[in-house]
Design an enzyme around this catalytic site. Structure first.
Site, PDB file in Angstrom:
ATOM      1  N   ASN A   9      36.602  47.687  42.766  1.00 25.99           N
ATOM      2  CA  ASN A   9      36.606  48.383  44.055  1.00 25.99           C
ATOM      3  C   ASN A   9      35.402  49.309  44.033  1.00 25.99           C
ATOM      4  OD1 ASN A   9      36.971  49.964  46.281  1.00 25.99           O
ATOM      5  ND2 ASN A   9      38.889  50.924  45.595  1.00 25.99           N
ATOM      6  N   TRP A  10      34.356  48.891  44.733  1.00 21.68           N
ATOM      7  CA  TRP A  10      33.111  49.670  44.690  1.00 21.68           C
ATOM      8  C   TRP A  10      33.245  50.984  45.468  1.00 21.68           C
ATOM      9  CZ3 TRP A  10      28.303  45.967  45.622  1.00 21.68           C
ATOM     10  CH2 TRP A  10      28.225  45.045  44.576  1.00 21.68           C
ATOM     11  N   LYS A  11      34.274  51.112  46.263  1.00 25.34           N
ATOM     12  CA  LYS A  11      34.420  52.284  47.149  1.00 25.34           C
ATOM     13  C   LYS A  11      33.121  52.451  47.949  1.00 25.34           C
ATOM     14  CE  LYS A  11      37.918  54.018  44.063  1.00 25.34           C
ATOM     15  NZ  LYS A  11      38.644  55.136  43.483  1.00 25.34           N
ATOM     16  N   HIS A  95      45.062  51.458  49.946  1.00 25.42           N
ATOM     17  CA  HIS A  95      44.535  52.233  48.815  1.00 25.42           C
ATOM     18  C   HIS A  95      44.867  53.709  49.034  1.00 25.42           C
ATOM     19  CE1 HIS A  95      41.751  54.196  46.096  1.00 25.42           C
ATOM     20  NE2 HIS A  95      41.716  53.048  45.428  1.00 25.42           N
ATOM     21  N   GLU A  97      43.242  56.323  48.713  1.00 29.36           N
ATOM     22  CA  GLU A  97      42.239  57.101  49.459  1.00 29.36           C
ATOM     23  C   GLU A  97      42.375  56.863  50.957  1.00 29.36           C
ATOM     24  OE1 GLU A  97      38.863  55.790  47.148  1.00 29.36           O
ATOM     25  OE2 GLU A  97      39.732  56.838  45.430  1.00 29.36           O
ATOM     26  N   GLU A 167      48.554  51.895  41.345  1.00 26.62           N
ATOM     27  CA  GLU A 167      47.506  52.878  41.084  1.00 26.62           C
ATOM     28  C   GLU A 167      48.086  54.283  41.201  1.00 26.62           C
ATOM     29  OE1 GLU A 167      43.328  51.083  41.711  1.00 26.62           O
ATOM     30  OE2 GLU A 167      43.939  52.050  43.557  1.00 26.62           O
ATOM     31  N   GLY A 173      40.015  58.033  39.350  1.00 31.77           N
ATOM     32  CA  GLY A 173      38.772  58.806  39.302  1.00 31.77           C
ATOM     33  C   GLY A 173      38.880  60.089  38.495  1.00 31.77           C
ATOM     34  N   SER A 212      41.288  54.799  36.372  1.00 31.95           N
ATOM     35  CA  SER A 212      40.491  55.128  35.179  1.00 31.95           C
ATOM     36  C   SER A 212      40.576  54.055  34.105  1.00 31.95           C
ATOM     37  CB  SER A 212      40.895  56.499  34.618  1.00 31.95           C
ATOM     38  OG  SER A 212      40.639  57.512  35.575  1.00 31.95           O
ATOM     39  N   GLY A 233      37.695  50.989  39.641  1.00 31.97           N
ATOM     40  CA  GLY A 233      36.807  51.775  40.496  1.00 31.97           C
ATOM     41  C   GLY A 233      35.476  52.016  39.809  1.00 31.97           C
ATOM     42  N   GLY A 234      35.291  53.220  39.283  1.00 32.67           N
ATOM     43  CA  GLY A 234      34.005  53.628  38.719  1.00 32.67           C
ATOM     44  C   GLY A 234      33.390  52.625  37.745  1.00 32.67           C
TER      45      GLY A 234
HETATM   46  P1  13P Z   1      38.803  54.527  39.046  1.00 30.53           P
HETATM   47  O1  13P Z   1      38.774  53.287  38.188  1.00 30.53           O
HETATM   48  O2  13P Z   1      37.434  55.069  39.332  1.00 30.53           O
HETATM   49  O3  13P Z   1      39.754  55.546  38.518  1.00 30.53           O
HETATM   50  O4  13P Z   1      39.362  54.088  40.476  1.00 30.53           O
HETATM   51  C1  13P Z   1      40.534  53.360  40.534  1.00 30.53           C
HETATM   52  C2  13P Z   1      40.707  52.871  41.915  1.00 30.53           C
HETATM   53  O5  13P Z   1      40.966  53.619  42.834  1.00 30.53           O
HETATM   54  C3  13P Z   1      40.526  51.422  42.153  1.00 30.53           C
HETATM   55  O6  13P Z   1      40.963  51.073  43.423  1.00 30.53           O
END
Ligand code: 13P
Length: 254
Positions: A9-11, A95, A97, A167, A173, A212, A233-234
């Site tokens: 997930n590149w956000k 998600h 967010e 999640e 994050g 994470s 994510g990251g």
């Molecule tokens: P991180 O891996 O950066 O914690 O993000 C997780 C996430 O929200 C994937 O959708």
């Protein structure tokens, strides 16, 4: 055996030049994770770029949200059929967010899940509790409520063509990962809920862990019996890290 999936997930990250390098590297390294489906969920403007880079590669791509409507006067929104036009296989739905920063409620998330199915997309339904909910002993209630909203709106059978991602919000994050045992407990709880509707469906449901996930912790998370891969994510923004996580999914189970 259940399918294994690792989705990035590149956000809201990336640009044309950086994406080119990342997509090429992921495509080149995907062979290092045999038996694992790899996907990247990119920002809308880069769907054409992802489809041009990945078509025919075996790496799938998708989006990070969609409208619950198929077309119409919804300025700024993107519909499921548009995502299909760009070859998307997956779309994230609900998600945390989206839920916390953009006010998406359970009913709207469920409508988006249904819209994804209508468009022939595989929704990756995200569920998970906040730290406050976990500390208050409300983890299972929260996840059950989020899942039930979708089961009520779409019917259990709709989960046949869907993926669930657990999640925990406190792990996203933050660098604070759920322990493999914490992840396994909630994954088993989710599978148990679905089992109440359909045993076979529950046995085949792909449930990802997100929050994470790094190359260093992926293997032990993926080794748990009900953890079928990850939503990253990251670490999905760094090809070597993402590919190491994909490889861990390949090796994570006997
Ligand atoms: P991180 O891996 O950066 O914690 O993000 C997780 C996430 O929200 C994937 O959708």
């Amino acid at each position: 055996m259940r399918a294994r999936l690792v989705a990035g997930n590149w956000k809201m990250h990336g640009n044309l030049a950086a994406n080119d390098r990342l997509l090429e590297a992921v495509k080149a390294g995907a062979g290092g994770a045999p038996g694992v489906e790899i996907a990247v969920c990119v920002p809308f403007p880069y769907l054409a770029q992802a489809s041009a880079a990945l078509r025919g590669s075996g790496v799938a791509w998708g989006a990070q949200t969609l409208s619950e409507h198929d077309s119409g006067a919804h300025t700024g929104e993107v519909a499921g059929p548009m995502l299909r036009d760009f070859g998307c296989k997956y779309v994230l739905v609900g998600h945390s967010e989206r839920r916390t920063l953009y006010g998406e409620r359970d009913a709207q998330v469920a409508a988006k899940f249904v819209a994804a199915g209508r468009a022939g997309l595989v929704p990756i339904l995200c569920v998970g509790e906040t730290l406050e909910q976990r500390e208050g002993g409300a983890t299972e209630d929260t996840v059950a409520r989020q899942l039930r909203a979708v089961l009520d709106a779409a019917g259990a059978a709709a989960l046949r063509d869907a993926v669930v991602a657990y999640e925990p919000v406190w792990a996203i994050g933050t660098g604070r990962t759920a322990t493999p045992e914490q992840a396994q407990d909630v994954h088993a709880f989710i599978r148990g809920l679905v089992e109440g509707h359909d045993r076979e469906l529950a046995a085949n449901l792909v449930i990802l862990y997100g929050g994470s996930v790094k190359a260093a912790n992926a293997k032990e998370l993926f080794a748990k019996p009900d953890v079928d891969g990850g939503l990253i994510g990251g670490a999905s923004l760094v090809a070597a890290d993402f590919l190491a996580i994909c490889a861990a999914a390949a090796k994570g189970k006997a």
